[in-house]
Enzyme design. Structure first.
Site, PDB file in Angstrom:
ATOM      1  N   GLN A   1       7.383  20.824  12.978  1.00 11.66           N
ATOM      2  CA  GLN A   1       8.043  22.108  12.971  1.00 11.66           C
ATOM      3  C   GLN A   1       7.489  23.058  14.009  1.00 11.66           C
ATOM      4  O   GLN A   1       8.210  23.940  14.465  1.00 11.66           O
ATOM      5  CB  GLN A   1       7.935  22.741  11.592  1.00 11.66           C
ATOM      6  N   ASP A   2       6.242  22.897  14.370  1.00  7.73           N
ATOM      7  CA  ASP A   2       5.663  23.778  15.382  1.00  7.73           C
ATOM      8  C   ASP A   2       6.414  23.688  16.697  1.00  7.73           C
ATOM      9  O   ASP A   2       6.507  24.679  17.426  1.00  7.73           O
ATOM     10  CB  ASP A   2       4.189  23.446  15.605  1.00  7.73           C
ATOM     11  N   LYS A   3       6.965  22.519  16.999  1.00  9.30           N
ATOM     12  CA  LYS A   3       7.678  22.339  18.264  1.00  9.30           C
ATOM     13  C   LYS A   3       9.040  23.018  18.249  1.00  9.30           C
ATOM     14  O   LYS A   3       9.498  23.493  19.279  1.00  9.30           O
ATOM     15  CB  LYS A   3       7.843  20.855  18.563  1.00  9.30           C
ATOM     16  N   ILE A   4       9.697  23.052  17.089  1.00  7.22           N
ATOM     17  CA  ILE A   4      11.033  23.651  17.045  1.00  7.22           C
ATOM     18  C   ILE A   4      11.012  25.130  16.663  1.00  7.22           C
ATOM     19  O   ILE A   4      12.006  25.826  16.849  1.00  7.22           O
ATOM     20  CB  ILE A   4      11.968  22.881  16.085  1.00  7.22           C
ATOM     21  N   ARG A   5       9.904  25.602  16.140  1.00  9.30           N
ATOM     22  CA  ARG A   5       9.807  27.003  15.709  1.00  9.30           C
ATOM     23  C   ARG A   5      10.196  28.000  16.806  1.00  9.30           C
ATOM     24  O   ARG A   5      10.905  28.962  16.532  1.00  9.30           O
ATOM     25  CB  ARG A   5       8.398  27.275  15.193  1.00  9.30           C
TER      26      ARG A   5
END
Length: 80
Positions: free
Chosen positions: A1-5
């Protein structure tokens, strides 16, 4: 999720409300959740949007209380 946040902000236009789910049993990550919530609410497109905070996992024995979640997320300092 850190990449899409970072991409979330592309979905803010026309938003009337935000449902923010926080894990009441994860005391280690609640500060990060607060930072992310405040970052989202600071976006121009989110100004005036209603906020509902859902404190998940309240049934677990060591979960934070609603008052503790409110305090840890800094909800009392948000504009009404």
């Amino acid at each position: 999720q850190d990449k899409i946040r970072p991409l979330w902000r592309h979905y803010y236009a026309g938003t009337n409300g935000l449902v923010f789910v926080v894990d009441s049993n994860d005391r280690e990550r609640v500060d990060g959740a607060r930072d992310e919530l405040l970052r989202m609410l600071d976006e121009e497109e989110m100004q005036g949007a209603a906020l509902l905070v859902f404190a998940n996992k309240q049934d677990l024995p060591h979960a934070m209380t609603g008052a503790e979640v409110t305090s840890r997320l800094g909800l009392e300092s948000l504009p009404r």
